[in-house]
Design a protein around this motif. Structure first.
Motif, short mmCIF file in Angstrom:
data_model
loop_
_atom_site.label_atom_id
_atom_site.label_comp_id
_atom_site.label_asym_id
_atom_site.label_seq_id
_atom_site.Cartn_x
_atom_site.Cartn_y
_atom_site.Cartn_z
N TYR A 79 0.86 -1.21 0.00
CA TYR A 79 0.00 0.00 0.00
C TYR A 79 0.89 1.25 0.00
O TYR A 79 0.57 2.26 -0.61
N GLY A 80 2.01 1.16 0.68
CA GLY A 80 2.93 2.29 0.73
C GLY A 80 3.57 2.58 -0.62
O GLY A 80 3.98 3.71 -0.88
N GLY A 82 1.91 2.10 -3.41
CA GLY A 82 0.83 2.50 -4.32
C GLY A 82 0.55 1.47 -5.40
O GLY A 82 -0.06 1.79 -6.42
N ASP A 201 7.75 7.46 -2.66
CA ASP A 201 7.12 8.50 -1.86
C ASP A 201 7.16 8.02 -0.40
O ASP A 201 6.35 7.19 0.02
N ARG A 204 3.99 8.36 1.61
CA ARG A 204 2.92 7.37 1.35
C ARG A 204 3.17 6.09 2.15
O ARG A 204 2.25 5.48 2.68
N GLN A 207 2.24 6.81 5.65
CA GLN A 207 0.79 6.84 5.78
C GLN A 207 0.22 5.41 5.87
O GLN A 207 -0.72 5.15 6.62
N ALA A 208 0.83 4.50 5.11
CA ALA A 208 0.36 3.10 5.16
C ALA A 208 0.56 2.54 6.57
O ALA A 208 -0.28 1.78 7.08
N ASN A 211 -2.11 4.07 8.77
CA ASN A 211 -3.37 3.33 8.54
C ASN A 211 -3.36 1.99 9.26
O ASN A 211 -4.35 1.57 9.85
#
Ligand code: SF4
Length: 422
Positions: A79-80, A82, A201, A204, A207-208, A211
């Motif tokens: 997920y990190g 993308g 990124d 990102r 952020q994963a 989450n």
């Protein structure tokens, strides 16, 4: 409602015509499922299904690089990055519901895939060769817990001619192991960035992990509620959410689904809405369940009032992640699994579950071909019996319906129920 019946009705022609690759299929499916929200007892299950359809659409329509992973690989990395994660073992469950398992298993058998191999992987092999799976851009796999996955996924990568990345996880949990796993996670991540031409990124990836922590917190709150008597959700219902543990950590949608489940569950506990009219005993379920129609939960929960209050696969075994140290903390998560290393770790974890959930018994579903789950089960049984906890080792197959003998299963369950209630 039987959601698979609905999906089958839309996909029957589609499957024949390979329309899994048609956007129309997902549009129609989504609309059909969205319109049936009220028929779901748990709204979170409805949201999860919609999310799964979206994920399947992204994978089959190749909306980005599709990365196959086994269910123990830390999906936060994917997920990190993308990319679009796709778990063949989880997809095998969907294939079972869609009624294509027999055909896919036959394909695997025809190609000499050993009948001793776990059915999740045999079925995934058959589905892939029959063209039911989306083509991967790369394959990642962790070596811990499942000894079939590395071979199975390496073979899939070779078949598709795409890179294969193995996360080699040692059995120790010391500092050397931690740094060994963390270094590999970093290498795998940057190798994928390079080979798939991705834009790196860091935010990102962080952020994963944020989450993932948010999902973990909500799942822990759900599990805490389930420790109260009487249970307000049946084990059969809670099993649907295991998919998130196997393929969803790192995604924002996972947080939303758990949040919805937590809110509805809190309301149910507040209003005292028990899952069954009379809860007679509480049971912890180990490993997975059969995914074809069967009577197991009907017999236990609805007929006998024996409630599954905890699933091993829904157990939170790791500490919160540190987004500013992503590889290190994901390595710590991987190494924290209670199934890794000596059996004493799993025994300790299961005993703790029985205590927290005030369980009277434990059922282990011994899925054919799964050595990590069924190995050393005798030691677990002895440890539970010493604590006066009833134990049932229920042999079967999660995927292959031809191995299901309803009469024999009922007899074994009735014996166990008698033991629990006397
Ligand atoms: S059931 Fe066992 S052998 Fe099969 S995929 Fe899961 S861990 Fe691996």
């Amino acid at each position: 409602m039987d959601i698979y019946q609905l999906l089958r009705s839309y996909l029957e022609t589609a499957l024949r015509q390979r329309a899994l690759k048609s956007p129309w299929t997902y549009r129609v499916l989504r609309q059909a499922v969205a319109a049936r929200r009220k028929s779901f007892s748990w709204q979170a299950a409805h949201s999860l299904l919609l999310h799964t359809i979206d994920q399947a659409a992204a994978a089959f329509l190749q909306k980005g690089p599709v990365i196959w992973h086994n269910v123990f690989f830390p999906t936060e990395v994917l997920y990190g990055l993308g990319v679009i994660p796709f778990a063949p073992e989880a997809a095998a469950v969907a294939a079972t519901g869609l009624g294509i398992a027999a055909k896919a298993l036959q394909q695997a058998e025809g190609d000499w895939v050993s009948g001793e191999t776990c059915t999740f992987h045999r079925l995934a092999y058959g589905c892939d060769r029959l063209g039911y799976f989306p083509r991967p851009s790369g394959v990642v796999c962790s070596s811990h817990l499942c000894d079939t996955a590395p071979q199975s996924l390496a073979a899939a990568a070779a078949y598709h001619g795409v890179p294969f990345y193995l996360l080699d996880v040692p059995h120790q949990q010391d500092a050397a192991a931690l740094s060994y796993v963390a270094r590999q996670l970093k290498t795998i991540t940057f190798s994928m960035v390079e080979s798939l031409n991705l834009t790196w990124d860091e935010g990102r990836l962080q952020q994963a992990l944020v989450n993932s922590n948010a999902a973990r917190e909500r799942l822990m709150a759900i599990n805490n509620l389930r420790q109260k008597r009487p249970a307000c959700i049946r084990g059969e219902e809670a099993h649907s959410f295991i998919y998130l543990m196997l393929a969803g950590f790192g995604a924002a949608a996972t947080v939303a689904v758990y949040e919805e489940l937590l809110n509805q569950l809190e309301r149910s506990y507040r209003k005292n809405e028990p899952a069954v009219p009379e809860e007679k005993a509480r049971v912890v379920w180990l490993h997975l369940k059969p995914y074809y129609p069967n009577e197991i939960f009907q017999i236990l929960e609805q007929e006998a009032g024996i409630i599954i209050v905890c699933e091993e696969m829904n157990h939170v075994y790791w500490e919160p992640l540190e987004p500013e140290r992503p590889f290190y903390s994901l390595a710590r998560k991987v190494l924290s699994h209670h199934g890794l290393g000596p059996i004493s770790r799993r025994i300790e974890a299961v005993l703790a579950m029985t205590e927290s959930y005030k369980a009277d018994g434990v059922i282990h579903f011994a899925h054919w071909g799964c050595r990590q789950s069924a190995g050393a089960i005798r030691l677990l049984q002895e440890a539970l019996r010493e604590k006066g906890i009833s134990f049932l080792n229920l042999e079967g197959d999660c995927i292959d319906q031809s191995k299901y003998a309803p009469g024999a299963v009922r007899t074994r369950l009735e014996g166990f129920i008698e033991m629990l209630l006397t």
